[in-house]
Design a protein around this motif. Sequence first.
Motif, PDB file in Angstrom:
ATOM      1  N   MET A 194       0.808  -1.149   0.018  1.00 32.23           N
ATOM      2  CA  MET A 194       0.034  -0.087   0.120  1.00 32.23           C
ATOM      3  C   MET A 194       0.854   1.253   0.084  1.00 32.23           C
ATOM      4  N   ALA A 195       1.783   1.318  -1.139  1.00 33.45           N
ATOM      5  CA  ALA A 195       2.551   2.507  -0.868  1.00 33.45           C
ATOM      6  C   ALA A 195       2.926   3.121  -2.402  1.00 33.45           C
ATOM      7  N   LYS A 196       3.164   4.363  -2.281  1.00 33.29           N
ATOM      8  CA  LYS A 196       3.972   4.979  -3.313  1.00 33.29           C
ATOM      9  C   LYS A 196       5.385   5.326  -3.090  1.00 33.29           C
ATOM     10  N   ILE A 197       6.298   5.300  -3.778  1.00 30.57           N
ATOM     11  CA  ILE A 197       7.633   5.533  -3.294  1.00 30.57           C
ATOM     12  C   ILE A 197       8.440   6.564  -3.967  1.00 30.57           C
ATOM     13  N   PHE A 198       9.178   7.479  -3.296  1.00 30.83           N
ATOM     14  CA  PHE A 198      10.192   8.058  -4.107  1.00 30.83           C
ATOM     15  C   PHE A 198      11.707   7.897  -3.521  1.00 30.83           C
ATOM     16  N   ASN A 199      12.807   7.745  -4.405  1.00 29.14           N
ATOM     17  CA  ASN A 199      14.091   7.394  -3.945  1.00 29.14           C
ATOM     18  C   ASN A 199      15.034   7.887  -4.407  1.00 29.14           C
ATOM     19  N   LEU A 200      15.703   8.820  -3.632  1.00 26.06           N
ATOM     20  CA  LEU A 200      16.934   9.636  -4.299  1.00 26.06           C
ATOM     21  C   LEU A 200      18.459   8.937  -3.884  1.00 26.06           C
ATOM     22  N   TYR A 201      19.010   8.351  -4.878  1.00 26.51           N
ATOM     23  CA  TYR A 201      20.477   8.057  -4.642  1.00 26.51           C
ATOM     24  C   TYR A 201      21.291   9.025  -4.977  1.00 26.51           C
ATOM     25  N   TYR A 202      22.265   9.342  -4.233  1.00 29.32           N
ATOM     26  CA  TYR A 202      23.402  10.593  -4.307  1.00 29.32           C
ATOM     27  C   TYR A 202      24.631  10.028  -4.545  1.00 29.32           C
TER      28      TYR A 202
ATOM     29  N   ASN B 196      21.917  11.081 -13.603  1.00 26.70           N
ATOM     30  CA  ASN B 196      23.112  11.458 -14.207  1.00 26.70           C
ATOM     31  C   ASN B 196      24.326  11.340 -13.293  1.00 26.70           C
ATOM     32  N   ASN B 197      25.109  11.865 -13.552  1.00 24.14           N
ATOM     33  CA  ASN B 197      26.644  11.553 -12.945  1.00 24.14           C
ATOM     34  C   ASN B 197      26.466  11.513 -11.086  1.00 24.14           C
ATOM     35  N   ASP B 198      25.525  12.357 -10.816  1.00 28.32           N
ATOM     36  CA  ASP B 198      25.494  12.710  -9.575  1.00 28.32           C
ATOM     37  C   ASP B 198      24.350  11.860  -8.707  1.00 28.32           C
ATOM     38  N   PHE B 199      23.237  11.603  -9.582  1.00 31.65           N
ATOM     39  CA  PHE B 199      22.009  11.039  -8.838  1.00 31.65           C
ATOM     40  C   PHE B 199      21.208  10.004  -9.836  1.00 31.65           C
ATOM     41  N   PHE B 200      20.699   9.202  -9.185  1.00 25.64           N
ATOM     42  CA  PHE B 200      19.781   8.147  -9.427  1.00 25.64           C
ATOM     43  C   PHE B 200      18.592   8.110  -8.807  1.00 25.64           C
ATOM     44  N   ILE B 201      17.198   8.416  -9.575  1.00 29.06           N
ATOM     45  CA  ILE B 201      15.915   8.801  -8.721  1.00 29.06           C
ATOM     46  C   ILE B 201      15.005   7.842  -9.609  1.00 29.06           C
ATOM     47  N   PHE B 202      14.173   6.990  -8.780  1.00 28.73           N
ATOM     48  CA  PHE B 202      13.156   6.308  -8.897  1.00 28.73           C
ATOM     49  C   PHE B 202      11.895   6.770  -8.326  1.00 28.73           C
ATOM     50  N   SER B 203      10.621   6.618  -8.930  1.00 30.04           N
ATOM     51  CA  SER B 203       9.478   7.077  -8.185  1.00 30.04           C
ATOM     52  C   SER B 203       8.305   6.777  -8.714  1.00 30.04           C
ATOM     53  N   SER B 204       7.400   6.547  -7.874  1.00 30.96           N
ATOM     54  CA  SER B 204       5.999   6.303  -8.597  1.00 30.96           C
ATOM     55  C   SER B 204       5.279   7.405  -9.013  1.00 30.96           C
ATOM     56  N   LEU B 205       5.833   8.613  -8.794  1.00 31.90           N
ATOM     57  CA  LEU B 205       5.372   9.934  -9.162  1.00 31.90           C
ATOM     58  C   LEU B 205       6.430  10.489 -10.052  1.00 31.90           C
ATOM     59  N   GLN B 206       5.781  11.313 -11.219  1.00 30.16           N
ATOM     60  CA  GLN B 206       6.742  12.135 -12.099  1.00 30.16           C
ATOM     61  C   GLN B 206       7.291  13.293 -11.523  1.00 30.16           C
TER      62      GLN B 206
ATOM     63  N   GLU C 244      -8.515  15.748  -7.599  1.00 29.77           N
ATOM     64  CA  GLU C 244      -8.025  14.591  -6.773  1.00 29.77           C
ATOM     65  C   GLU C 244      -7.633  13.451  -7.983  1.00 29.77           C
ATOM     66  N   PHE C 245      -8.465  13.415  -9.033  1.00 33.54           N
ATOM     67  CA  PHE C 245      -8.201  12.250 -10.126  1.00 33.54           C
ATOM     68  C   PHE C 245      -6.669  12.771 -10.520  1.00 33.54           C
ATOM     69  N   LEU C 246      -6.070  13.826 -10.713  1.00 31.25           N
ATOM     70  CA  LEU C 246      -5.028  14.227 -11.276  1.00 31.25           C
ATOM     71  C   LEU C 246      -3.974  14.021 -10.056  1.00 31.25           C
ATOM     72  N   ARG C 247      -4.285  14.227  -9.022  1.00 28.54           N
ATOM     73  CA  ARG C 247      -3.145  14.295  -8.020  1.00 28.54           C
ATOM     74  C   ARG C 247      -2.760  12.822  -7.893  1.00 28.54           C
ATOM     75  N   HIS C 248      -3.668  11.713  -7.936  1.00 27.46           N
ATOM     76  CA  HIS C 248      -3.258  10.634  -7.531  1.00 27.46           C
ATOM     77  C   HIS C 248      -3.000   9.839  -8.920  1.00 27.46           C
ATOM     78  N   GLY C 249      -3.327  10.235  -9.850  1.00 24.67           N
ATOM     79  CA  GLY C 249      -2.886   9.657 -11.291  1.00 24.67           C
ATOM     80  C   GLY C 249      -1.883  10.292 -12.114  1.00 24.67           C
ATOM     81  N   GLU C 250      -1.805  11.721 -11.841  1.00 19.92           N
ATOM     82  CA  GLU C 250      -0.809  12.209 -12.470  1.00 19.92           C
ATOM     83  C   GLU C 250      -1.175  12.382 -14.207  1.00 19.92           C
ATOM     84  N   GLY C 251      -2.684  12.416 -14.423  1.00 21.65           N
ATOM     85  CA  GLY C 251      -3.065  12.465 -15.921  1.00 21.65           C
ATOM     86  C   GLY C 251      -2.469  11.344 -16.685  1.00 21.65           C
ATOM     87  N   ARG C 252      -2.103  10.452 -16.221  1.00 24.43           N
ATOM     88  CA  ARG C 252      -1.717   9.260 -16.875  1.00 24.43           C
ATOM     89  C   ARG C 252      -2.653   8.543 -17.836  1.00 24.43           C
ATOM     90  N   ILE C 253      -3.995   8.492 -17.209  1.00 26.95           N
ATOM     91  CA  ILE C 253      -5.034   8.098 -17.867  1.00 26.95           C
ATOM     92  C   ILE C 253      -6.399   8.715 -17.612  1.00 26.95           C
TER      93      ILE C 253
END
Length: 553
Positions: free
Chosen positions: A1-9, A112-122, A291-300
């Motif tokens: 039950m989660a969305k994730i944002f992860n930054l590696y630097y 990029n050379n400094d960061f690797f980011i992965f996320s459920s959200l754009q 709310e529809f755009l907040r949770h789906g980011e306009g993906r569908i």
Amino acid sequence: MAKIFNLYYSSKSDKSNVRSLISKIQDWFEENYKDFEISIFNFDNQFRVVIGKHHSLYLNESEGLLGFADSYRIEDPKHYPDGNYFLFRKTNEYFEIASDQGNSRGIWYYSNNDFFIFSSLQEPIIKLIGGFDFNSQVVPWMLSSGTLGPGNSWDKRLNLLSRNESVKYFYGSGNVKVDNILEVPTQNRAFKKKEVFRLLPEKLKSSFKNINLNAGNTTHLLSGGIESRLLLLFFAKEKALPCLTWTDPSSLSQPLSDVSIAKDISKKLNLAHSILEINFDSGNQEFILKEFLRHGEGRIDHISGYIDGFSIWREIYNKDIEVIIRGDHNFGRYKAYGFEQMRQTLGFELVSDYRNLSTLSLQNNIKESFTKRENETLEEYSFRLGLDFRHTYVNAALNDLKLSFTEIYNPLLNNSIILFSQTIPPSFLEGKNMSKSLNDSILPGIPYAKYASTFSINDITLSLLNEYLKTELSKIDSRVWSLMGIPQDLVKSTLYFLENSTGKTKSNSIIKSLIPKKIKKLLASKGKKSLSYGKIALRLYILSAMYTKLSKH
């Protein structure tokens, strides 16, 4: 039950700059998701945000698995477990993210050379890297199909993790390596239908029994459809899971609606069954769309199940239902009369398919992997497109809408189940006959639903959201439409249609639903049609709202 944002630097990164970026992203999450449980993690060279009640998920500093699997021992970089999930892991050489066979959730990444980011959200990735490089390729896809299209994100700089894909970011060089994980199995042309019918239940039971899942906080989403019933019989019933059906109130009295059939099935099997009603608040149109755009980011654009402003999903969240079982599958599609109709049925719709879009100076970018191969049959192309497009860009987007509220698990998309489905000759699966026959052999005598228990998108835009859409589309400056590459004539035609529309009623949808699918598909296959201006209105709103929102970064 989660969305994730992860930054590696990188350890070589400017620490002052990193702290500033982390503070900015943390503030953004706390402002935009303050009504949800938010967990913040600071590790060596890592910053992570998790939205939602993630306690049932496997997460630690060096690895994590969002979803469900038969094993959470993922420290072995060569091991990809059976299940339905997204995983990440950190080794001494690289940081890896990997998807399952069905691509059960959307994950975007940037490096990029400094960061690797992965996320459920754009949006938080765009906010962190700064600026906004609008991807104009989303325009024809959103207008024609209601999706962002294959591999597209709102920003050109972002990449979407595809199904069955591993992405490795190497620390020293900042290089990224992308690989397919598992080989596509060979179709077994020697299979006989009787043999498949015998093997299918065995494969389902074998895959399901090893999945680690807490049945105490899990609910089966029961509809009147084929796959929902298949999962009920082979998964939910075995674990004695309670069932849930959502519906618009008018469908409660219809004997062949999703909700009515679901009530009959749960009663016959003596399973607990609850019903949540989707109620539309006409005075809350702005909130519903935002709310529809907040949770789906306009993906569908599939807003039908969310016109209550996600009220039923918030109720699920407040009741601590941490897992919802869904019946997305890879066991065939209903029969189509030609390649174009099949493509459209799967949501792979093009500008050239519609009279009122084909005259515009817009064109869908189509990767070669999505086109029909030489000597490929209709059934084979349908099977491949269903897996490569429908699951990745439609079903996963629908899952993403709900992941802040609850976890979504699709057992029929476990890796082992999808791999088995790829060995079956697609002609065996036409019309979903294999699944239906299996259902009926166990639970005979109960019909399948004739129509869904929700409004159509066209009904919603032409009646329920008509006034708000007219107002919002009229506000958009002509320069914004030009910057997005959207012809002014299309906007004017849509506004004219909204102004002069009398709306549609649910009864129209019910009458249409009673026409046999075979007849409707046969009629639809005759010549090019126009796309509903109700759908175009919602899609124009999504495009303009997301463009305006993301341009602020």
